[in-house]
Each structure stands twice: as C-alpha cells, then as structure tokens.
Write an enzyme that holds these catalytic residues in place. Structure first.
Site, PDB file in Angstrom:
ATOM      1  N   HIS A   1       7.522  -8.427 -15.920  1.00 57.02           N
ATOM      2  CA  HIS A   1       8.690  -8.064 -15.467  1.00 57.02           C
ATOM      3  C   HIS A   1       9.914  -8.237 -16.652  1.00 57.02           C
ATOM      4  CE1 HIS A   1      12.527  -8.452 -12.894  1.00 57.02           C
ATOM      5  NE2 HIS A   1      12.116  -6.774 -12.914  1.00 57.02           N
ATOM      6  N   ARG A   2      10.371  -7.250 -17.190  1.00 47.87           N
ATOM      7  CA  ARG A   2      11.315  -7.456 -18.463  1.00 47.87           C
ATOM      8  C   ARG A   2      10.449  -8.285 -19.437  1.00 47.87           C
ATOM      9  NH1 ARG A   2      16.717  -8.764 -14.624  1.00 47.87           N
ATOM     10  NH2 ARG A   2      15.920  -7.409 -12.994  1.00 47.87           N
TER      11      ARG A   2
ATOM     12  N   GLU B   1       7.023  -4.387 -18.520  1.00 45.65           N
ATOM     13  CA  GLU B   1       8.053  -3.609 -17.731  1.00 45.65           C
ATOM     14  C   GLU B   1       9.470  -3.518 -18.549  1.00 45.65           C
ATOM     15  OE1 GLU B   1      11.560  -2.778 -14.943  1.00 45.65           O
ATOM     16  OE2 GLU B   1      10.794  -4.778 -15.848  1.00 45.65           O
TER      17      GLU B   1
ATOM     18  N   ASP C   1      13.543  -1.800 -19.251  1.00 46.51           N
ATOM     19  CA  ASP C   1      14.602  -1.172 -18.639  1.00 46.51           C
ATOM     20  C   ASP C   1      15.143  -0.259 -19.715  1.00 46.51           C
ATOM     21  OD1 ASP C   1      14.532  -2.134 -16.057  1.00 46.51           O
ATOM     22  OD2 ASP C   1      15.292  -3.957 -17.017  1.00 46.51           O
TER      23      ASP C   1
ATOM     24  N   HIS D   1      18.740  -4.400 -18.957  1.00 42.92           N
ATOM     25  CA  HIS D   1      18.798  -4.286 -17.506  1.00 42.92           C
ATOM     26  C   HIS D   1      20.211  -3.938 -17.014  1.00 42.92           C
ATOM     27  CE1 HIS D   1      18.952  -5.620 -13.377  1.00 42.92           C
ATOM     28  NE2 HIS D   1      17.832  -4.989 -13.224  1.00 42.92           N
TER      29      HIS D   1
ATOM     30  N   GLU E   1      11.330   1.562 -16.918  1.00 41.35           N
ATOM     31  CA  GLU E   1      12.406   2.064 -15.800  1.00 41.35           C
ATOM     32  C   GLU E   1      13.527   2.738 -16.527  1.00 41.35           C
ATOM     33  OE1 GLU E   1      15.157   0.201 -12.421  1.00 41.35           O
ATOM     34  OE2 GLU E   1      13.519  -1.062 -13.318  1.00 41.35           O
TER      35      GLU E   1
ATOM     36  N   LYS F   1      17.090   2.986 -16.070  1.00 40.38           N
ATOM     37  CA  LYS F   1      18.062   2.450 -15.460  1.00 40.38           C
ATOM     38  C   LYS F   1      19.449   3.119 -15.332  1.00 40.38           C
ATOM     39  CE  LYS F   1      17.592  -1.234 -14.068  1.00 40.38           C
ATOM     40  NZ  LYS F   1      17.259  -1.841 -12.633  1.00 40.38           N
TER      41      LYS F   1
ATOM     42  N   ASP G   1       7.930 -12.164 -12.960  1.00 38.26           N
ATOM     43  CA  ASP G   1       8.393 -12.850 -14.034  1.00 38.26           C
ATOM     44  C   ASP G   1       7.423 -13.825 -14.963  1.00 38.26           C
ATOM     45  OD1 ASP G   1      10.611 -11.478 -13.279  1.00 38.26           O
ATOM     46  OD2 ASP G   1      11.810 -13.189 -12.533  1.00 38.26           O
TER      47      ASP G   1
END
Length: 282
Positions: free
Chosen positions: A44-45, A71, A73, A86, A145, A147, A274
């Site tokens: 995640h990120r 992942e 953004d 993000h 994603e 955003k 994370d």
C-alpha cells in the site's frame, strides 16, 4: 472390504486435519499452485509501514519484500503532469504547503517528500507516474488509484496514454489494474481501455448500512473486475457474493496479523497492506 475401510479412514483423517487448520492454512489449502489463484500481496503506497509513502524508497522496498503489486496514487499537476501522491495537498508528506494541482511538476520535484517520515529519507522526491511505470514495468504489478479524479479533468485519458505509449495496456502481458473511489472515473477509464482490468474502491459511503449489496455487485460487475473495500465491510457471506458475481476482492488497509488471518479465512483474493512481510507465509 479392508481396503475400503482403510481408504475411508485416511479420508476421515484428512478431513479432520483440514478442520483443525488455521484460517491462513485453510485459505492456502484451497488455492491452486497457479499464480493467478494465489492470494496477492499489495504494498500500500509501497511498503509504507517502513518508508515514506508513494516514494521510490517505499516502492523499492515493496519490491524487495516480494509483494505482488505496489499500490500508487495518481494526481495531476498545474502543468498537467501525472505524479504519485496521496493527499490533494502536499502539507502532510512534504516540506511544502498547498494543493497538488497548484504546483507545476518542477515545483513539486523541489519538495522533500521523505524527511517527514524520517531524516534518513531526506531528499526523497514525489515521483512521476511515468517514472514509476519505467522503473517497475515487468518486475512487479502496479495497482493504480486515480485519486480525486474530479479535480483533474482528463486524468483517465492521460493515464491510458502513458500505458499505451509503453505497450502496458495489454492485460495478458502486464499486471496493471486501475481503481478509484470515484466509480464514474473507473467507468470512464474502462470506456477508454475496455480490455484493462479495473476495480472499484468501496468505503462506508458507498455501502448501504455497512453492507455491499447484491444490487451494488450487479452494477460493479457490468464494468469492473475487482471490488476493493474497507476491510470492515467484509465477512464470509460478502466475499462469497463478490465471487458469485465474477469479481475478485482486495480489501484495504491491513496493518496487523489478526486482520490478515481473518480476511484469509473469508477467502479474499489479495490483501492491501502497509507491511508486506505480514504475508511472508505464502
């Protein structure tokens, strides 16, 4: 008769053994060896539990930890360049202030995107979308994603153009998925590149009294491949219904082993976390 009794006894032991497996072991036992059927780890990120989110340092670490996907953004600058960050402002994760869309790319690249997390990451930059594609293509999957796409008219086409330019828009050759909380944006992207897999992010605002209904799923299945909800919106029944509609589910955002165990027991297809090391048992 003795042979039949022996076979029955062996089967009974196997069934009882499965009954006593942990949720993780049950989930893994139900998987094929085929890569497409294994439970995916999505950093995640990037590996944002260990490095500043949405930076090359975090993405590199996610790759080193053998995540299946990173992942990211994606937003757009004042001069219409795609960048990975993000928040819609730079306040939290850089040494600057103000909205992402009020900065040019050059101005954003002059910001420090690492020191807020730890001084050892001082000098980390906000990466461009193209930089991420070029660095990780063919090495690790990328979950993109969109955003706050309502702030950036045309962002879907620009993302599609960057993928097409690199021949990364062919679903059989590249592990690229596009998702958003803005489901109209997902539909727009799907209309541009209908062969590429897309996902809908689902928070409490998109659920009905805390439930993802069959009506929701029927609508999503018309254009999406993934339903990626807040982890708390899932249970056994919801995961089963998602699968019955021909969709996969990668819940977000998992930061502890207890939730990993629970979600794998539900039969999810991937886990957005994370801390990719939580999935080291795979």
């Amino acid at each position: 008769m003795k042979r039949l009794f022996k076979q029955t006894a062996i089967l009974s032991v196997a069934v009882m053994g499965f009954f006593f497996l942990s949720p993780i072991e049950k989930a893994l036992a139900a998987q094929d060896n085929n890569y497409e059927n294994t439970i995916k780890t999505i950093a995640h990120r990037g590996s944002s539990g260990h490095a500043p989110e949405n930076t090359i340092a975090a993405y590199d670490l996610g790759f080193e930890q053998k995540a299946d996907y990173i992942e990211i953004d994606v937003q757009m600058t004042k001069d219409d360049k795609l960048v990975s960050i993000h928040d819609t402002t730079v306040n939290r994760t850089t040494d600057g202030t103000g909205s992402v869309g009020d900065y040019t790319l050059e101005e954003l690249r002059n910001l420090d995107a690492g020191s807020w997390y730890d001084e050892s990451f001082a000098g980390e930059k906000i990466p461009t979308f193209e930089e991420i594609l070029d660095r990780y293509r063919g090495k690790i999957g990328i979950l993109i994603e969109l955003k706050s796409p309502g702030l950036y008219p045309g962002v879907e086409q620009k993302v599609a153009d960057a993928l097409i330019e690199r021949n990364m828009h062919k679903p059989n050759n590249n592990k690229i998925i596009v998702q958003s909380f803005n489901h109209d944006s997902v539909k727009r992207f799907h209309s541009i590149l209908p062969s590429m897999p897309v996902g809908v992010l689902v928070g409490y605002g998109q659920a009905e009294n805390g439930e993802i209904t069959d009506e929701h799923l029927e609508g999503y299945a018309a254009y999406a491949d993934y339903v990626n909800p807040n982890k708390s919106l899932l249970d056994h029944d919801t995961v089963d219904r998602i699968h019955q509609h021909g969709l996969k589910t990668w819940p977000y955002t998992i930061v502890d082993q207890e939730w990993v165990d629970r979600l794998m027991g539900y039969g999810v297809d991937g886990i957005i976390t994370d801390y990719p090391e939580l999935m080291d048992f795979r």
